[in-house]
Design a protein around this motif. Sequence first.
Motif, PDB file in Angstrom:
ATOM      1  N   PHE A   1     -13.494   6.999   1.957  1.00 46.87           N
ATOM      2  CA  PHE A   1     -12.724   7.845   2.595  1.00 46.87           C
ATOM      3  C   PHE A   1     -11.507   7.169   3.430  1.00 46.87           C
ATOM      4  O   PHE A   1     -10.536   7.651   3.102  1.00 46.87           O
ATOM      5  CB  PHE A   1     -13.523   8.625   3.456  1.00 46.87           C
TER       6      PHE A   1
ATOM      7  N   ASN B   1      -9.192   5.651   0.658  1.00 43.84           N
ATOM      8  CA  ASN B   1      -8.766   6.342  -0.621  1.00 43.84           C
ATOM      9  C   ASN B   1      -9.101   5.739  -1.905  1.00 43.84           C
ATOM     10  O   ASN B   1      -8.410   5.626  -2.726  1.00 43.84           O
ATOM     11  CB  ASN B   1      -7.387   6.726  -0.408  1.00 43.84           C
TER      12      ASN B   1
ATOM     13  N   PHE C   1     -11.485  15.212  -1.561  1.00 43.87           N
ATOM     14  CA  PHE C   1     -12.396  15.247  -0.396  1.00 43.87           C
ATOM     15  C   PHE C   1     -11.567  14.801   0.688  1.00 43.87           C
ATOM     16  O   PHE C   1     -10.939  13.528   0.487  1.00 43.87           O
ATOM     17  CB  PHE C   1     -13.830  14.518  -0.455  1.00 43.87           C
ATOM     18  N   VAL C   2     -11.097  15.425   1.499  1.00 42.90           N
ATOM     19  CA  VAL C   2     -10.266  15.086   2.841  1.00 42.90           C
ATOM     20  C   VAL C   2     -10.974  15.384   4.291  1.00 42.90           C
ATOM     21  O   VAL C   2     -10.424  14.993   5.218  1.00 42.90           O
ATOM     22  CB  VAL C   2      -8.981  15.971   2.933  1.00 42.90           C
TER      23      VAL C   2
ATOM     24  N   ASN D   1       0.890  -1.371   0.104  1.00 41.53           N
ATOM     25  CA  ASN D   1      -0.094   0.027   0.063  1.00 41.53           C
ATOM     26  C   ASN D   1       0.923   1.334  -0.031  1.00 41.53           C
ATOM     27  O   ASN D   1       0.433   2.335  -0.683  1.00 41.53           O
ATOM     28  CB  ASN D   1      -1.128   0.077   1.260  1.00 41.53           C
TER      29      ASN D   1
ATOM     30  N   ASN E   1       2.147   1.921  -3.275  1.00 45.73           N
ATOM     31  CA  ASN E   1       1.268   2.593  -4.187  1.00 45.73           C
ATOM     32  C   ASN E   1       0.840   3.856  -3.806  1.00 45.73           C
ATOM     33  O   ASN E   1      -0.275   4.508  -4.447  1.00 45.73           O
ATOM     34  CB  ASN E   1      -0.230   1.743  -4.258  1.00 45.73           C
TER      35      ASN E   1
ATOM     36  N   SER F   1      -1.617   6.030   4.010  1.00 45.07           N
ATOM     37  CA  SER F   1      -2.428   5.809   5.108  1.00 45.07           C
ATOM     38  C   SER F   1      -3.305   4.456   5.489  1.00 45.07           C
ATOM     39  O   SER F   1      -3.965   4.270   6.454  1.00 45.07           O
ATOM     40  CB  SER F   1      -3.533   7.045   5.002  1.00 45.07           C
ATOM     41  N   ALA F   2      -2.898   3.767   4.700  1.00 41.49           N
ATOM     42  CA  ALA F   2      -3.518   2.368   4.598  1.00 41.49           C
ATOM     43  C   ALA F   2      -2.464   1.251   4.785  1.00 41.49           C
ATOM     44  O   ALA F   2      -2.495   0.221   4.562  1.00 41.49           O
ATOM     45  CB  ALA F   2      -4.401   2.030   3.386  1.00 41.49           C
TER      46      ALA F   2
ATOM     47  N   ALA G   1      -0.439   4.724  -0.777  1.00 41.20           N
ATOM     48  CA  ALA G   1      -1.575   4.867  -0.176  1.00 41.20           C
ATOM     49  C   ALA G   1      -0.979   4.555   1.401  1.00 41.20           C
ATOM     50  O   ALA G   1      -1.561   3.603   1.801  1.00 41.20           O
ATOM     51  CB  ALA G   1      -2.521   3.788  -0.538  1.00 41.20           C
TER      52      ALA G   1
ATOM     53  N   ALA H   1     -12.300  11.731  -5.404  1.00 39.59           N
ATOM     54  CA  ALA H   1     -11.311  11.005  -4.973  1.00 39.59           C
ATOM     55  C   ALA H   1     -10.789  11.805  -3.732  1.00 39.59           C
ATOM     56  O   ALA H   1     -10.820  12.808  -3.481  1.00 39.59           O
ATOM     57  CB  ALA H   1     -10.095  10.654  -6.069  1.00 39.59           C
ATOM     58  N   GLY H   2     -10.138  11.015  -2.901  1.00 38.83           N
ATOM     59  CA  GLY H   2      -9.452  11.298  -1.848  1.00 38.83           C
ATOM     60  C   GLY H   2      -9.737  10.496  -0.509  1.00 38.83           C
ATOM     61  O   GLY H   2      -9.994   9.463  -0.752  1.00 38.83           O
ATOM     62  N   GLY H   3      -9.453  10.802   0.639  1.00 35.59           N
ATOM     63  CA  GLY H   3      -9.640  10.147   2.030  1.00 35.59           C
ATOM     64  C   GLY H   3      -8.566  10.617   3.018  1.00 35.59           C
ATOM     65  O   GLY H   3      -7.906  11.986   2.842  1.00 35.59           O
ATOM     66  N   VAL H   4      -8.196   9.869   3.666  1.00 28.41           N
ATOM     67  CA  VAL H   4      -7.210   9.874   4.947  1.00 28.41           C
ATOM     68  C   VAL H   4      -5.974  10.199   4.256  1.00 28.41           C
ATOM     69  O   VAL H   4      -5.613   9.443   3.413  1.00 28.41           O
ATOM     70  CB  VAL H   4      -7.163   8.685   5.612  1.00 28.41           C
ATOM     71  N   ALA H   5      -5.229  11.318   4.219  1.00 25.59           N
ATOM     72  CA  ALA H   5      -3.983  11.667   3.760  1.00 25.59           C
ATOM     73  C   ALA H   5      -2.931  10.837   3.901  1.00 25.59           C
ATOM     74  O   ALA H   5      -2.755  10.542   4.940  1.00 25.59           O
ATOM     75  CB  ALA H   5      -3.603  13.214   4.092  1.00 25.59           C
ATOM     76  N   PRO H   6      -2.513  10.285   2.850  1.00 29.07           N
ATOM     77  CA  PRO H   6      -0.893   9.630   2.985  1.00 29.07           C
ATOM     78  C   PRO H   6       0.058  10.621   3.028  1.00 29.07           C
ATOM     79  O   PRO H   6       0.857  10.868   2.166  1.00 29.07           O
ATOM     80  CB  PRO H   6      -1.143   9.143   1.606  1.00 29.07           C
TER      81      PRO H   6
ATOM     82  N   HIS I   1      -3.293  16.810  -0.616  1.00 31.57           N
ATOM     83  CA  HIS I   1      -3.839  15.492  -0.970  1.00 31.57           C
ATOM     84  C   HIS I   1      -5.287  15.703  -1.382  1.00 31.57           C
ATOM     85  O   HIS I   1      -5.689  15.195  -2.488  1.00 31.57           O
ATOM     86  CB  HIS I   1      -4.184  14.359   0.242  1.00 31.57           C
TER      87      HIS I   1
END
Lengths: 338, 338
Positions: free
Chosen positions: B275, B278, A260-261, A94, A97, A101-102, A99, A282-287, A153
Amino acid sequence: MRVTTIHAAGDIRLEERPVPVIGAPTDAVIKITAGCICGSDLWPYRGENPITAGSTIGHEMVGVIEEVGSEVRSFKPGDFVIVPFCTCDNTCPNCDNGAHSACVNGGFTTGGQGEYGLVGQADGSLVKTDGMPDPSMIPSLLTLSDVFPTGWHCAVSAGVRKGHTAVVVGDGAVGLCGVLAAVQLGAEKVIAMSRHESRQEIARAFGATHIVAERGADGAKRIKEITDGVGADAVLECVGTDDAMRMAFQAARPGAMVGFVGVPHGVKLPVERMFAKNVGLAGGVAPVRRYLPELLDLVTSGTVNPGLVFDSVMPLADVAEGYRAMDERRAIKVLLQP
Amino acid sequence: MRVTTIHAAGDIRLEERPVPVIGAPTDAVIKITAGCICGSDLWPYRGENPITAGSTIGHEMVGVIEEVGSEVRSFKPGDFVIVPFCTCDNTCPNCDNGAHSACVNGGFTTGGQGEYGLVGQADGSLVKTDGMPDPSMIPSLLTLSDVFPTGWHCAVSAGVRKGHTAVVVGDGAVGLCGVLAAVQLGAEKVIAMSRHESRQEIARAFGATHIVAERGADGAKRIKEITDGVGADAVLECVGTDDAMRMAFQAARPGAMVGFVGVPHGVKLPVERMFAKNVGLAGGVAPVRRYLPELLDLVTSGTVNPGLVFDSVMPLADVAEGYRAMDERRAIKVLLQP
């Protein structure tokens, strides 16, 4: 040591707790130089997220390494480091890639509103400065822990490119950092949606070319006017409410992306509109770790000054007042000095 | 002339109507060489979309120009043309942005399941072949009207790139064209989710490297196995139901994109999962004209053979049986010969 805890909605306390100790060999203990209050801390503060009474709160910090676990290779006591709010090994698939934050070995930093913090996966998560930074740099360095990479992000997720018109929904610290990011990524017009003069000023300092104070249908109308009836190429949703998300999709031109964050609270995505207009999300928890080398360069070179989002500096002892000030929107973002 | 009409759910008729006439100076009338039935035609056929009794149905066609309006410059009677299901002027700001399906002067083609069709914005919408094509090419050329560019748009929206692992949810004609598109765009592994042997065969012919017959949690588990526990880099949602969308997000790795091109029916997007992981979403009504030059080259050069999705060819007189065959999944896609 003193650290901030939350006991119930609106009940923030500074309590004595043991200094954290190395648990895993990949851990590091940080003596915190500066921490701060995040917009997302206001969700539990306002009772909109579940609370475990007495748990520590705060996940943003910079500071000096106090101690490292036996497997930590890249850092040693005395190093000044940026601590991302989410930790990562920076080696798993992850992370490879982008990502981070995952990360399969990741987690979240805690204790950031205190005197000492514990960070997992220190080698993968942390980034250090060249020597001890000048105190004037601390606010901008602290934004690298969360708020600046989160705004960044959002802009990256919205696909901001050279020549674009970008709209930023939300004039909190993340939204303001989103303005800064969109400008740095080459947007030609950056429209900040804000009704607050002090926030408009920072947006302008970050490079916003337009301010739109209207919201809803009126806001969408203003954006149509500014974009010759087309809509924005990229929209940054930096709040997390359904109203803000709705506004974001109204501002987007056909074929645009919304980034979106903001942690979504009660958001219902307009899938039919997205389909009909080809507007993606697209977006999410910022890496955070992914962007840190690049953003640290921007900060240390003096290219950007994201620390402007801290319009309030308080001693850690005043943390409860800091929450009140942010909750009542008297402060954009509060920096806490242990 | 004869043209297909719909009067109620399940009530498809072939009726006599006047040959369409040039209305706007930008129109063209097409003598249809081949038309076909679209998966999206099944929504009204199944009573899941509102119906205006007696309206024509069918929006995919290729044929020969019969007559053009006074302002049409690029086409003349006798040209063999691909007719996109959505028309566009190819000059407005939305077209310039690649969002041709949101052209400010655009609309939808109708009468495709008949003998003559009327096309608006002929200069912007149509693409012609070099001379009259060989009859063997007609099926693949007909896919350019909708189904192949729609599958292509899904793959582009999902961000398929060289080396990616792509998952395609849906084994209808669009999904199969999505497989073909993902392969052409360089995906290294392309996983087709299909339980039907005849469709699996076409997926393999289009380059699918893996077939997953399981759905839901079992399907997600199989995809995890194939991707070493990570999930897919790109997911193509080619159905439009909530189950399919859910499957798509389960298949996606953190940081992936889901492309979607099936008209959403009852879809609720999992915003919290998007979210947290991501995973983004993009797509919508395919901007056919944007992709036509490139895809026409792929077809005429013999690089691809998307016409394989037509597993059934019928005379126009049998159109009602064509609908039944597709509704009952006896046919993947029915080509109609006027």
